[in-house]
Write a protein that holds these residues in place. Structure first.
Motif, mmCIF file in Angstrom:
data_model
loop_
_atom_site.group_PDB
_atom_site.id
_atom_site.type_symbol
_atom_site.label_atom_id
_atom_site.label_comp_id
_atom_site.label_asym_id
_atom_site.label_seq_id
_atom_site.Cartn_x
_atom_site.Cartn_y
_atom_site.Cartn_z
ATOM 1 N N GLY A 1 -14.726 63.682 95.487
ATOM 2 C CA GLY A 1 -15.760 62.702 95.787
ATOM 3 C C GLY A 1 -16.864 62.572 94.769
ATOM 4 N N GLU A 2 -16.851 63.403 93.716
ATOM 5 C CA GLU A 2 -17.906 63.365 92.703
ATOM 6 C C GLU A 2 -17.319 62.955 91.357
ATOM 7 O OE1 GLU A 2 -21.125 63.912 93.165
ATOM 8 O OE2 GLU A 2 -20.950 64.452 95.289
ATOM 9 N N LYS A 3 -18.012 62.056 90.660
ATOM 10 C CA LYS A 3 -17.584 61.689 89.322
ATOM 11 C C LYS A 3 -17.847 62.850 88.373
ATOM 12 C CE LYS A 3 -18.526 58.316 85.654
ATOM 13 N NZ LYS A 3 -19.283 57.103 85.273
ATOM 14 N N ILE A 4 -16.802 63.267 87.635
ATOM 15 C CA ILE A 4 -16.971 64.422 86.763
ATOM 16 C C ILE A 4 -16.955 64.047 85.279
ATOM 17 C CG2 ILE A 4 -16.088 66.093 88.426
ATOM 18 C CD1 ILE A 4 -13.420 66.007 86.863
ATOM 19 N N ILE A 5 -16.323 62.921 84.920
ATOM 20 C CA ILE A 5 -16.289 62.549 83.513
ATOM 21 C C ILE A 5 -15.796 61.118 83.367
ATOM 22 C CG2 ILE A 5 -13.900 63.256 83.004
ATOM 23 C CD1 ILE A 5 -14.995 64.487 80.375
ATOM 24 N N SER A 6 -16.206 60.466 82.298
ATOM 25 C CA SER A 6 -15.645 59.184 81.874
ATOM 26 C C SER A 6 -14.990 59.406 80.520
ATOM 27 C CB SER A 6 -16.733 58.116 81.747
ATOM 28 O OG SER A 6 -17.327 57.836 82.985
ATOM 29 N N THR A 7 -13.830 58.809 80.331
ATOM 30 C CA THR A 7 -13.120 58.989 79.073
ATOM 31 C C THR A 7 -12.644 57.648 78.541
ATOM 32 O OG1 THR A 7 -11.212 60.060 78.010
ATOM 33 C CG2 THR A 7 -10.970 59.461 80.334
ATOM 34 N N MET A 8 -12.788 57.446 77.242
ATOM 35 C CA MET A 8 -12.270 56.250 76.605
ATOM 36 C C MET A 8 -10.817 56.510 76.223
ATOM 37 S SD MET A 8 -14.786 54.256 76.873
ATOM 38 C CE MET A 8 -14.045 52.874 75.996
ATOM 39 N N CYS A 9 -9.925 55.674 76.721
ATOM 40 C CA CYS A 9 -8.504 55.927 76.533
ATOM 41 C C CYS A 9 -7.713 54.642 76.758
ATOM 42 C CB CYS A 9 -8.022 57.009 77.497
ATOM 43 S SG CYS A 9 -8.218 56.572 79.243
ATOM 44 N N ILE A 10 -6.404 54.718 76.536
ATOM 45 C CA ILE A 10 -5.514 53.636 76.927
ATOM 46 C C ILE A 10 -5.285 53.756 78.433
ATOM 47 C CG2 ILE A 10 -3.209 52.652 76.666
ATOM 48 C CD1 ILE A 10 -3.133 53.793 73.854
ATOM 49 N N PRO A 11 -5.506 52.700 79.202
ATOM 50 C CA PRO A 11 -5.381 52.801 80.665
ATOM 51 C C PRO A 11 -3.916 52.802 81.123
ATOM 52 C CG PRO A 11 -5.982 50.576 80.042
ATOM 53 C CD PRO A 11 -5.994 51.380 78.774
ATOM 54 N N GLN A 12 -3.230 53.910 80.843
ATOM 55 C CA GLN A 12 -1.889 54.138 81.359
ATOM 56 C C GLN A 12 -1.712 55.643 81.562
ATOM 57 O OE1 GLN A 12 0.806 52.542 78.410
ATOM 58 N NE2 GLN A 12 0.745 54.375 77.153
ATOM 59 N N ASP A 13 -0.854 56.021 82.499
ATOM 60 C CA ASP A 13 -0.650 57.441 82.852
ATOM 61 C C ASP A 13 -1.976 58.095 83.251
ATOM 62 O OD1 ASP A 13 2.045 57.153 82.143
ATOM 63 O OD2 ASP A 13 1.638 57.724 80.065
ATOM 64 N N GLU A 14 -2.824 57.351 83.952
ATOM 65 C CA GLU A 14 -4.165 57.848 84.250
ATOM 66 C C GLU A 14 -4.148 59.078 85.163
ATOM 67 O OE1 GLU A 14 -3.083 54.739 84.672
ATOM 68 O OE2 GLU A 14 -4.625 53.225 84.308
ATOM 69 N N ASP A 15 -3.237 59.112 86.143
ATOM 70 C CA ASP A 15 -3.178 60.268 87.034
ATOM 71 C C ASP A 15 -2.734 61.515 86.277
ATOM 72 O OD1 ASP A 15 -0.669 59.165 86.641
ATOM 73 O OD2 ASP A 15 -0.031 59.356 88.726
ATOM 74 N N ALA A 16 -1.713 61.371 85.428
ATOM 75 C CA ALA A 16 -1.265 62.497 84.614
ATOM 76 C C ALA A 16 -2.372 62.956 83.664
ATOM 77 C CB ALA A 16 -0.023 62.108 83.821
ATOM 78 N N HIS A 17 -3.146 61.999 83.143
ATOM 79 C CA HIS A 17 -4.247 62.326 82.239
ATOM 80 C C HIS A 17 -5.251 63.244 82.932
ATOM 81 C CE1 HIS A 17 -7.451 60.617 79.221
ATOM 82 N NE2 HIS A 17 -7.330 61.932 79.166
ATOM 83 N N MET A 18 -5.649 62.887 84.152
ATOM 84 C CA MET A 18 -6.634 63.713 84.859
ATOM 85 C C MET A 18 -6.074 65.092 85.170
ATOM 86 S SD MET A 18 -8.868 62.872 88.280
ATOM 87 C CE MET A 18 -10.152 64.004 88.829
ATOM 88 N N VAL A 19 -4.821 65.154 85.602
ATOM 89 C CA VAL A 19 -4.205 66.444 85.911
ATOM 90 C C VAL A 19 -4.166 67.321 84.658
ATOM 91 C CG1 VAL A 19 -2.049 67.584 86.567
ATOM 92 C CG2 VAL A 19 -2.837 65.582 87.839
ATOM 93 N N GLY A 20 -3.693 66.767 83.537
ATOM 94 C CA GLY A 20 -3.611 67.537 82.312
ATOM 95 C C GLY A 20 -4.965 67.982 81.809
ATOM 96 N N PHE A 21 -5.954 67.105 81.915
ATOM 97 C CA PHE A 21 -7.301 67.442 81.461
ATOM 98 C C PHE A 21 -7.891 68.594 82.268
ATOM 99 C CE2 PHE A 21 -11.913 66.801 82.110
ATOM 100 C CZ PHE A 21 -12.355 67.055 80.812
ATOM 101 N N LEU A 22 -7.781 68.535 83.595
ATOM 102 C CA LEU A 22 -8.365 69.585 84.430
ATOM 103 C C LEU A 22 -7.626 70.909 84.268
ATOM 104 C CD1 LEU A 22 -9.295 67.693 87.723
ATOM 105 C CD2 LEU A 22 -10.737 68.242 85.750
ATOM 106 N N LEU A 23 -6.326 70.855 84.016
ATOM 107 C CA LEU A 23 -5.589 72.082 83.732
ATOM 108 C C LEU A 23 -6.029 72.676 82.401
ATOM 109 C CD1 LEU A 23 -1.998 71.022 84.869
ATOM 110 C CD2 LEU A 23 -3.332 72.912 85.830
ATOM 111 N N SER A 24 -6.216 71.843 81.404
ATOM 112 C CA SER A 24 -6.602 72.341 80.084
ATOM 113 C C SER A 24 -8.011 72.908 80.079
ATOM 114 C CB SER A 24 -6.469 71.236 79.027
ATOM 115 O OG SER A 24 -7.452 70.240 79.204
#
Length: 259
Positions: free
Chosen positions: A36-59
């Motif tokens: 429920g809380e915004k944690i970050i904004s990222t400039m990126c290509i808007p595709q694979d967005e769910d995988a992007h968040m998962v990979g980012f939080l794991l890293s």
């Protein structure tokens, strides 16, 4: 969401100005929300967005695995990703601070001073024939669709010993790695069993992504930095650069590459 845009340009060609139509990549601001809380904004290509968040939080060590996730949803035409998950609050608070990765097998340091994250030394017994890797590196560059159309993206591929692979493209080198690692986790594939092939230079930040995702072999057509090499050495990563044609440089832990 469509990620390619056509625009009209003027090309300087043999001393003349020639009107042309060109294709450029779409760059968007994507917002990540955790519990429920915004944690970050990222400039990126808007595709694979769910995988992007998962990979980012794991890293970043904010979540330990996809088993921590209770819900994951892409909203607002791909510009928002909402996740409910069990999280490491200490690492979440320290998300924007400098960190030091400490090897769990010898105390190696791979980042700037600051908050410490202990990472176990990568002792993977993965062994891969070098020529086989180089064949896939060649294919990796030939089949980069968005790059061939725009010349404006980086690519990351996770390649497994059975020939299966996953790949992602993005304007950011780090984003591409997070996306492909997130894809792997969502498909229940273990990055520890794969090879990471990337299009960009092997800086310490790039290698740190591999450390956090437990990837044993990292390959690029370009060069590493000294700190990238040091990071790989201290954390058990086999680092290969200048992978071109029939040759590549193996900077660390060469026993994983079979000759």
């Amino acid at each position: 969401m469509e990620v390619l845009k056509k625009i009209n340009i003027v090309r300087f060609e043999d001393g003349n100005q020639v009107p042309k139509e060109d294709i450029v990549i779409l760059e968007s601001r994507v917002n990540f929300y955790l519990n429920g809380e915004k944690i970050i904004s990222t400039m990126c290509i808007p595709q694979d967005e769910d995988a992007h968040m998962v990979g980012f939080l794991l890293s970043e060590g904010v979540i330990d695995g996809v088993g921590d996730i209770t819900s994951l949803e892409v909203r607002n035409s791909g510009l928002e990703v909402w996740m409910e998950a069990r999280s490491n609050q200490k690492n979440l608070i320290n998300l924007y601070k400098e960190k030091t990765l400490v090897s769990g097998c010898g105390g190696g340091i791979t980042g700037n001073t600051g908050n410490q994250i202990e990472i176990e030394f990568n002792a993977s017994d993965l062994r891969i024939e070098g020529g086989w890797i180089l064949e896939h590196v060649k294919r990796f560059y030939q089949e980069s669709e968005l790059y061939l159309q725009t010349g404006c993206v980086h690519k990351a591929m996770l390649l497994f010993a059975n020939g299966e692979f996953l790949e992602s493209e993005d304007i950011g080198r780090h984003n591409a790695i997070d996306k492909v690692c997130g894809k792997a986790r969502l498909k229940e594939k273990d990055p520890n069993e794969g090879i990471l092939i990337v299009s960009g230079r092997l800086s310490s930040e790039m290698v740190t992504k591999a450390v956090m995702h437990r990837i044993p072999i990292v390959v690029s057509r370009t060069a590493p930095t000294f700190l990238g090499v040091k990071t790989a050495q201290m954390h058990g990563i086999t680092l290969c650069g200048f992978a071109r044609g029939k040759n590549m440089n193996i900077y660390t832990h060469p026993s994983r590459i079979l000759f």
